[in-house]
Design a protein around this motif. Structure first.
Motif, PDB file in Angstrom:
ATOM      1  N   ALA A 210      40.766  26.430  57.180  1.00 17.31           N
ATOM      2  CA  ALA A 210      40.524  25.481  56.097  1.00 17.31           C
ATOM      3  C   ALA A 210      40.532  26.160  54.736  1.00 17.31           C
ATOM      4  O   ALA A 210      40.991  25.581  53.741  1.00 17.31           O
ATOM      5  CB  ALA A 210      39.190  24.768  56.327  1.00 17.31           C
ATOM      6  N   PHE A 211      40.039  27.398  54.672  1.00 14.90           N
ATOM      7  CA  PHE A 211      39.984  28.114  53.404  1.00 14.90           C
ATOM      8  C   PHE A 211      41.316  28.759  53.027  1.00 14.90           C
ATOM      9  O   PHE A 211      41.563  29.044  51.857  1.00 14.90           O
ATOM     10  CB  PHE A 211      38.893  29.184  53.449  1.00 14.90           C
ATOM     11  CG  PHE A 211      37.530  28.659  53.101  1.00 14.90           C
ATOM     12  CD1 PHE A 211      37.225  28.267  51.809  1.00 14.90           C
ATOM     13  CD2 PHE A 211      36.556  28.545  54.080  1.00 14.90           C
ATOM     14  CE1 PHE A 211      35.978  27.769  51.486  1.00 14.90           C
ATOM     15  CE2 PHE A 211      35.291  28.051  53.764  1.00 14.90           C
ATOM     16  CZ  PHE A 211      35.001  27.665  52.465  1.00 14.90           C
ATOM     17  N   THR A 212      42.179  28.983  54.005  1.00 14.52           N
ATOM     18  CA  THR A 212      43.461  29.637  53.710  1.00 14.52           C
ATOM     19  C   THR A 212      44.578  28.614  53.531  1.00 14.52           C
ATOM     20  O   THR A 212      45.060  28.393  52.418  1.00 14.52           O
ATOM     21  CB  THR A 212      43.813  30.642  54.820  1.00 14.52           C
ATOM     22  OG1 THR A 212      43.734  29.996  56.104  1.00 14.52           O
ATOM     23  CG2 THR A 212      42.863  31.825  54.797  1.00 14.52           C
ATOM     24  N   ALA A 213      44.972  27.967  54.629  1.00 12.74           N
ATOM     25  CA  ALA A 213      46.099  27.029  54.563  1.00 12.74           C
ATOM     26  C   ALA A 213      45.663  25.576  54.461  1.00 12.74           C
ATOM     27  O   ALA A 213      46.467  24.704  54.113  1.00 12.74           O
ATOM     28  CB  ALA A 213      46.989  27.209  55.797  1.00 12.74           C
ATOM     29  N   GLY A 214      44.402  25.304  54.752  1.00 14.80           N
ATOM     30  CA  GLY A 214      43.939  23.921  54.765  1.00 14.80           C
ATOM     31  C   GLY A 214      44.211  23.263  56.115  1.00 14.80           C
ATOM     32  O   GLY A 214      45.033  23.744  56.904  1.00 14.80           O
ATOM     33  N   LEU A 215      43.510  22.163  56.380  1.00 18.09           N
ATOM     34  CA  LEU A 215      43.704  21.439  57.636  1.00 18.09           C
ATOM     35  C   LEU A 215      43.339  19.976  57.472  1.00 18.09           C
ATOM     36  O   LEU A 215      42.704  19.578  56.486  1.00 18.09           O
ATOM     37  CB  LEU A 215      42.877  22.060  58.769  1.00 18.09           C
ATOM     38  CG  LEU A 215      41.350  22.157  58.612  1.00 18.09           C
ATOM     39  CD1 LEU A 215      40.653  20.818  58.846  1.00 18.09           C
ATOM     40  CD2 LEU A 215      40.784  23.186  59.577  1.00 18.09           C
ATOM     41  N   ILE A 216      43.763  19.181  58.434  1.00 15.88           N
ATOM     42  CA  ILE A 216      43.388  17.772  58.530  1.00 15.88           C
ATOM     43  C   ILE A 216      42.712  17.583  59.880  1.00 15.88           C
ATOM     44  O   ILE A 216      43.209  18.071  60.902  1.00 15.88           O
ATOM     45  CB  ILE A 216      44.630  16.853  58.433  1.00 15.88           C
ATOM     46  CG1 ILE A 216      45.284  16.975  57.052  1.00 15.88           C
ATOM     47  CG2 ILE A 216      44.261  15.403  58.705  1.00 15.88           C
ATOM     48  CD1 ILE A 216      46.620  16.261  56.951  1.00 15.88           C
ATOM     49  N   LEU A 217      41.589  16.891  59.907  1.00 13.68           N
ATOM     50  CA  LEU A 217      40.924  16.573  61.166  1.00 13.68           C
ATOM     51  C   LEU A 217      41.388  15.203  61.640  1.00 13.68           C
ATOM     52  O   LEU A 217      41.402  14.234  60.873  1.00 13.68           O
ATOM     53  CB  LEU A 217      39.407  16.574  60.996  1.00 13.68           C
ATOM     54  CG  LEU A 217      38.740  17.935  60.773  1.00 13.68           C
ATOM     55  CD1 LEU A 217      37.242  17.747  60.532  1.00 13.68           C
ATOM     56  CD2 LEU A 217      38.977  18.868  61.955  1.00 13.68           C
ATOM     57  N   ILE A 218      41.768  15.120  62.921  1.00 10.17           N
ATOM     58  CA  ILE A 218      42.293  13.885  63.490  1.00 10.17           C
ATOM     59  C   ILE A 218      41.182  13.161  64.250  1.00 10.17           C
ATOM     60  O   ILE A 218      40.561  13.743  65.156  1.00 10.17           O
ATOM     61  CB  ILE A 218      43.468  14.179  64.449  1.00 10.17           C
ATOM     62  CG1 ILE A 218      44.495  15.089  63.768  1.00 10.17           C
ATOM     63  CG2 ILE A 218      44.086  12.883  64.938  1.00 10.17           C
ATOM     64  CD1 ILE A 218      45.048  14.558  62.462  1.00 10.17           C
ATOM     65  N   PRO A 219      40.904  11.908  63.913  1.00  5.50           N
ATOM     66  CA  PRO A 219      39.801  11.194  64.574  1.00  5.50           C
ATOM     67  C   PRO A 219      40.149  10.715  65.983  1.00  5.50           C
ATOM     68  O   PRO A 219      41.317  10.457  66.297  1.00  5.50           O
ATOM     69  CB  PRO A 219      39.566  10.003  63.643  1.00  5.50           C
ATOM     70  CG  PRO A 219      40.904   9.750  63.018  1.00  5.50           C
ATOM     71  CD  PRO A 219      41.535  11.110  62.850  1.00  5.50           C
ATOM     72  N   VAL A 220      39.134  10.595  66.814  1.00  5.31           N
ATOM     73  CA  VAL A 220      39.248   9.937  68.120  1.00  5.31           C
ATOM     74  C   VAL A 220      38.222   8.809  68.094  1.00  5.31           C
ATOM     75  O   VAL A 220      37.018   9.059  68.072  1.00  5.31           O
ATOM     76  CB  VAL A 220      38.948  10.909  69.277  1.00  5.31           C
ATOM     77  CG1 VAL A 220      39.035  10.187  70.617  1.00  5.31           C
ATOM     78  CG2 VAL A 220      39.900  12.093  69.253  1.00  5.31           C
ATOM     79  N   SER A 221      38.705   7.584  68.075  1.00  7.55           N
ATOM     80  CA  SER A 221      37.797   6.454  67.863  1.00  7.55           C
ATOM     81  C   SER A 221      38.372   5.179  68.461  1.00  7.55           C
ATOM     82  O   SER A 221      39.464   5.176  69.045  1.00  7.55           O
ATOM     83  CB  SER A 221      37.552   6.256  66.360  1.00  7.55           C
ATOM     84  OG  SER A 221      38.778   6.005  65.686  1.00  7.55           O
ATOM     85  N   GLY A 222      37.619   4.108  68.328  1.00  8.12           N
ATOM     86  CA  GLY A 222      38.092   2.792  68.728  1.00  8.12           C
ATOM     87  C   GLY A 222      38.261   2.619  70.224  1.00  8.12           C
ATOM     88  O   GLY A 222      37.597   3.258  71.044  1.00  8.12           O
ATOM     89  N   ALA A 223      39.201   1.751  70.585  1.00  8.35           N
ATOM     90  CA  ALA A 223      39.424   1.390  71.987  1.00  8.35           C
ATOM     91  C   ALA A 223      39.829   2.595  72.823  1.00  8.35           C
ATOM     92  O   ALA A 223      39.417   2.727  73.981  1.00  8.35           O
ATOM     93  CB  ALA A 223      40.501   0.300  72.076  1.00  8.35           C
ATOM     94  N   GLU A 224      40.624   3.488  72.243  1.00  6.28           N
ATOM     95  CA  GLU A 224      41.071   4.665  72.982  1.00  6.28           C
ATOM     96  C   GLU A 224      39.897   5.577  73.335  1.00  6.28           C
ATOM     97  O   GLU A 224      39.805   6.116  74.433  1.00  6.28           O
ATOM     98  CB  GLU A 224      42.115   5.439  72.173  1.00  6.28           C
ATOM     99  CG  GLU A 224      43.432   4.703  71.972  1.00  6.28           C
ATOM    100  CD  GLU A 224      43.409   3.739  70.782  1.00  6.28           C
ATOM    101  OE1 GLU A 224      44.436   3.097  70.521  1.00  6.28           O
ATOM    102  OE2 GLU A 224      42.352   3.636  70.131  1.00  6.28           O
ATOM    103  N   SER A 225      38.992   5.737  72.397  1.00 10.46           N
ATOM    104  CA  SER A 225      37.789   6.527  72.650  1.00 10.46           C
ATOM    105  C   SER A 225      36.964   5.900  73.772  1.00 10.46           C
ATOM    106  O   SER A 225      36.452   6.599  74.661  1.00 10.46           O
ATOM    107  CB  SER A 225      36.945   6.623  71.374  1.00 10.46           C
ATOM    108  OG  SER A 225      35.723   7.279  71.615  1.00 10.46           O
TER     109      SER A 225
END
Length: 324
Positions: A210-225
């Motif tokens: 996160a401090f070097t190249a950066g990142l995106i966190l992908i959620p797990v939610s809703g009906a699939e969760s």
């Protein structure tokens, strides 16, 4: 008079000798409570937190002598407890389920000499993607280069199960089996698009990314969760707070498995009851000694358990009103 005095002295001496002998026998009996708590590698959370637990028991319970032992973590720990080479262990609750039911990494090998004391703190299934990947949802992982952890690891099974909830298989992604550090390095240098990391939050490899190249966190939610939780009873819902990683400014819904305390199932009920009770009677001390202690509660301890509770632990939870 002299004879009477001598007689009284002799009786007193015999009485004191008898009391001392009985006290010594009682003390020796108490001191027989020598137990092993199997943890993990010396640099990991299981070992550090296991040491805190052992110290708590040793100081709060008379005659208790628990030693936190460094091990290869969940898979080895389950076998150690099953074979009674250790009385207690910290394990992942999903791996515990595999062992008890003889599935996945324990296919054909049921370990039934184990019982649960309770879950401790969450280990979150974190899905991180590079900013340039275009990945926003789990469904977007199709066709992407994704690390799912080491081959045969608990992380790999977590990835498989969560992808399954979205109708995706490993055949639908370009699967890589890499460690957390290798996965973060891959996203940073552009050889990977995303990775699965099952660990406490925050994870050091993802912090560095996160401090070097950066990142995106992908959620797990809703009906699939909900589908994943319904099929695999050891998952619980959690939230990765905004700001956990540099550049993540919103909360991210996720699934978590839980670090769990287990015991050999035939250990006496009174001892397990006493040790369980001492944990929840001293949460303040646990939290001061280790950050993970702040994440523990009796209410949460009975969630994510898919094998039988030890009767001694169950007795405490029923008294506490958190288990029927």
């Amino acid at each position: 008079m002299k004879k009477v005095t001598l007689l009284l002295a002799a009786v007193l001496a015999l009485t004191l000798t008898g009391c001392t002998k009985k006290d010594g026998e009682a003390k020796a009996k108490v001191q027989k409570k020598n137990y092993i708590l199997a943890t993990g590698g010396t640099s990991g959370t299981y070992y550090a937190f296991g040491g805190v637990l052992a110290n708590l028991w040793n100081t709060k319970i008379e005659g208790m002598n628990v030693t936190a032992q460094s091990t290869g973590a969940s898979k080895e720990n389950l076998r150690l407890v099953n074979m009674k080479d250790a009385e207690y262990a910290i394990v992942q609750n999903d791996v515990m389920d595999y062992a008890y039911n003889g599935t996945d990494m324990f296919a054909g090998e049921k370990l039934t000499n184990i019982a649960a004391i309770g879950t401790l703190y969450p280990e979150v299934v974190q899905i991180a993607a590079s900013k340039s990947s275009g990945i926003k949802t789990v469904a977007d992982l199709k066709g992407k280069r994704v690390s799912v952890g080491a081959a045969g690891s608990g992380v790999e099974f977590n990835a498989k199960q969560i992808l399954e909830g979205y109708g995706i298989t490993f055949d639908d992604i370009k699967k890589n089996n890499l460690s957390f550090k290798e996965s973060a390095d891959g996203i940073q240098n552009g050889t990977l698009d995303a990775c699965f990391v099952t660990a406490g939050v925050p994870n050091a490899a993802l912090q560095e990314l996160a401090f070097t190249a950066g990142l995106i966190l992908i959620p797990v939610s809703g009906a699939e969760s909900d589908v994943v939780k319904a099929k695999y009873g050891y998952y619980t819902t959690t939230t990765i707070p905004a700001g956990t990683y540099n550049g993540t400014d919103t909360d991210t819904e996720a699934l978590a498995i839980k670090a769990t305390l287990i015991v050999t199932k035939d250990l006496d009920d009174a001892t397990v009851y006493e040790m369980t009770k001492s944990i929840f009677a001293n949460l303040g001390e646990l939290g001061n000694a280790h950050a993970k202690g702040k994440e523990i509660s009796a209410e949460a301890a009975v969630t994510g358990i898919s094998i039988p509770f030890h009767p001694g632990a169950a007795k405490y939870y029923k008294e506490a009103g958190v288990l029927n």
